[in-house]
Scaffold this motif. Structure first.
Motif, PDB file in Angstrom:
ATOM      1  N   PRO A   1     -46.371  53.735 -40.365  1.00 36.49           N
ATOM      2  CA  PRO A   1     -47.797  53.851 -39.852  1.00 36.49           C
ATOM      3  C   PRO A   1     -47.940  52.366 -39.054  1.00 36.49           C
ATOM      4  O   PRO A   1     -47.378  51.171 -39.764  1.00 36.49           O
ATOM      5  CB  PRO A   1     -48.478  53.758 -41.051  1.00 36.49           C
TER       6      PRO A   1
ATOM      7  N   THR B   1     -51.142  49.944 -38.516  1.00 35.82           N
ATOM      8  CA  THR B   1     -52.419  49.749 -39.087  1.00 35.82           C
ATOM      9  C   THR B   1     -53.308  48.805 -38.281  1.00 35.82           C
ATOM     10  O   THR B   1     -52.791  47.704 -37.773  1.00 35.82           O
ATOM     11  CB  THR B   1     -52.510  49.498 -40.549  1.00 35.82           C
ATOM     12  N   LYS B   2     -54.689  48.410 -38.332  1.00 35.80           N
ATOM     13  CA  LYS B   2     -55.435  47.657 -37.698  1.00 35.80           C
ATOM     14  C   LYS B   2     -56.556  47.426 -38.627  1.00 35.80           C
ATOM     15  O   LYS B   2     -57.382  47.867 -39.148  1.00 35.80           O
ATOM     16  CB  LYS B   2     -56.023  48.215 -36.364  1.00 35.80           C
ATOM     17  N   GLY B   3     -57.221  46.127 -38.637  1.00 28.30           N
ATOM     18  CA  GLY B   3     -58.385  45.657 -39.189  1.00 28.30           C
ATOM     19  C   GLY B   3     -58.115  45.531 -40.797  1.00 28.30           C
ATOM     20  O   GLY B   3     -57.105  45.573 -41.496  1.00 28.30           O
TER      21      GLY B   3
ATOM     22  N   ILE C   1     -59.303  46.969 -43.211  1.00 25.87           N
ATOM     23  CA  ILE C   1     -59.166  48.112 -44.315  1.00 25.87           C
ATOM     24  C   ILE C   1     -57.991  48.690 -43.671  1.00 25.87           C
ATOM     25  O   ILE C   1     -57.518  49.985 -44.529  1.00 25.87           O
ATOM     26  CB  ILE C   1     -60.607  49.132 -44.147  1.00 25.87           C
ATOM     27  N   LYS C   2     -56.940  48.200 -43.023  1.00 26.79           N
ATOM     28  CA  LYS C   2     -55.763  48.804 -42.848  1.00 26.79           C
ATOM     29  C   LYS C   2     -55.915  50.106 -42.362  1.00 26.79           C
ATOM     30  O   LYS C   2     -55.171  51.270 -42.750  1.00 26.79           O
ATOM     31  CB  LYS C   2     -54.626  48.580 -43.996  1.00 26.79           C
ATOM     32  N   ARG C   3     -56.768  50.536 -41.382  1.00 24.07           N
ATOM     33  CA  ARG C   3     -56.990  51.783 -40.674  1.00 24.07           C
ATOM     34  C   ARG C   3     -55.677  52.047 -39.863  1.00 24.07           C
ATOM     35  O   ARG C   3     -55.295  51.226 -38.972  1.00 24.07           O
ATOM     36  CB  ARG C   3     -58.301  51.728 -39.845  1.00 24.07           C
ATOM     37  N   GLN C   4     -55.052  53.267 -39.993  1.00 22.60           N
ATOM     38  CA  GLN C   4     -54.174  53.909 -39.285  1.00 22.60           C
ATOM     39  C   GLN C   4     -54.355  54.048 -37.719  1.00 22.60           C
ATOM     40  O   GLN C   4     -55.356  54.800 -37.729  1.00 22.60           O
ATOM     41  CB  GLN C   4     -53.449  54.808 -39.703  1.00 22.60           C
ATOM     42  N   VAL C   5     -53.754  53.376 -36.727  1.00 21.68           N
ATOM     43  CA  VAL C   5     -53.979  53.680 -35.544  1.00 21.68           C
ATOM     44  C   VAL C   5     -52.862  54.276 -34.790  1.00 21.68           C
ATOM     45  O   VAL C   5     -53.121  54.734 -33.402  1.00 21.68           O
ATOM     46  CB  VAL C   5     -54.567  52.459 -34.785  1.00 21.68           C
TER      47      VAL C   5
END
Length: 344
Positions: free
Chosen positions: A19, A21-23, A25-29
């Motif tokens: 995965p 992740t970004k940000g 909150i480690k949002r998967q992009v």
């Protein structure tokens, strides 16, 4: 190399997506599709070579098979038993039957431990008792791989690269595994030492009835040691065949390109041989090309290659290739309507 028999390892639709992740909150992009749907088997007593460019997913495949990485999808069957999502507790006894030789003999050995402690570790971890004690067992293994038993109390920094790799091989053999995954076992060694280690692996296979998956980018090494060869490109297998069939009559354009880059020492052997230079860079595994992943660099690509993914089809000759326009393929060996796609 012994005569292959029934299947020891079977891989079905194997996937590993890392995965992105970004940000905060480690949002998967997105995801890196390192391994994206592999199907192959390894028979008892054979050596399967797994080759391809750097970044194609070879090492990740080896780590998935040994369950050093958790698969995203698919199945791994070892002796008919599904080990895909087996717990660490369940995997512990399985480690006796499945081991790995790592690429770098310098970083894969603990510099603070003696050779005796390194090679003897599997006995301690698995709680295995030997007839004449661990020290005698370790010294016997050291002798088996061509090292002096008196090296038992020495440290890794006292050895050359080839000797360190032999120590790693000795550690792998301690519990007499059935399957060994060799990840680029000679790539970090001098050319003169590579042949010695490859010959050692062959001798050990014959003596101990071992089964290998040899991961490499050097097709010369793979040709010497393998019974069958699987070619990977961008997370997928594009061709599988026995050694002679693949090297003498490669069918996938990517395999042809790889083989054209292999050095030939004989001047006569280079006569009439054309070097295939692939155009462009390897696409990103984050966003691989649709359909045939090789079509962006393939000189034979047509519109169907951009819209329809070619299956890894088995031809009448036993050769398996994922290409709409396979080379060197007899028309009567290509299943179904694909025969009309083979150039005359």
């Amino acid at each position: 190399m012994s005569e292959p028999s029934e299947s020891l390892l079977s891989v079905q639709g194997l996937e590993k997506h890392f995965p992105i992740t970004k940000g905060l909150i480690k949002r998967q992009v997105g995801a890196v599709k390192a391994v994206d749907g592999l199907d192959f088997e390894v028979r008892k007593g054979e050596t399967l070579g797994l080759v391809g460019e750097s970044g194609c997913g070879k090492t990740t495949t080896g780590r998935l098979i040994t369950r050093l990485l958790e698969p995203t999808g698919g199945k791994i069957l070892f002796e008919g038993r599904d080990i895909t999502h087996m717990s660490q507790g369940g995997l512990r006894p399985l480690r006796r039957d499945m081991q790995m030789i790592f690429q770098d003999p310098y970083s894969s050995l603990n510099p603070r431990h003696t050779v005796g402690a390194i090679v003897g570790a599997p006995y301690r971890i698995q709680g295995v008792k030997t007839e004449h004690g661990t020290k005698k067992a370790v010294q016997d293994i050291l002798e088996l791989v061509g090292l002096n038993p008196e090296h038992y109390n020495r440290y890794p920094h006292e050895f050359s690269g080839g000797q360190r790799q032999r120590i790693g091989i000795a550690r792998t053999l301690a519990l007499r595994p059935k399957l060994i995954i060799a990840d680029e076992p000679v790539s970090a060694l001098d050319v003169s030492i590579q042949a010695q280690v490859v010959n050692l692996l062959e001798d050990l296979q014959n003596e101990l009835d071992l089964t290998y998956v040899v991961i490499a980018h050097d097709l010369s090494v793979v040709r010497h040691i393998s019974d069958r060869v699987a070619v990977m490109y961008l997370g997928k297998i594009v061709e599988i065949a026995d050694r002679k069939g693949l090297y003498e009559a490669p069918m996938h354009p990517y395999t042809n390109a790889l083989l054209s880059a292999v050095p030939v020492p004989d001047v006569k052997g280079r006569t009439g041989r054309e070097r295939i230079r692939l155009q462009g860079d390897v696409p990103s595994p984050i966003n691989p090309p649709p359909a045939c992943r090789f079509h962006t660099r393939c000189w034979k690509a047509q519109e169907v290659c951009k819209t329809v993914e070619p299956p890894l089809a088995e031809l009448a000759t036993g050769h398996r290739v994922a290409c709409h326009f396979p080379e060197n393929a007899p028309k009567d060996a290509v299943p179904g309507d694909a025969a009309t796609q083979v150039p005359a």
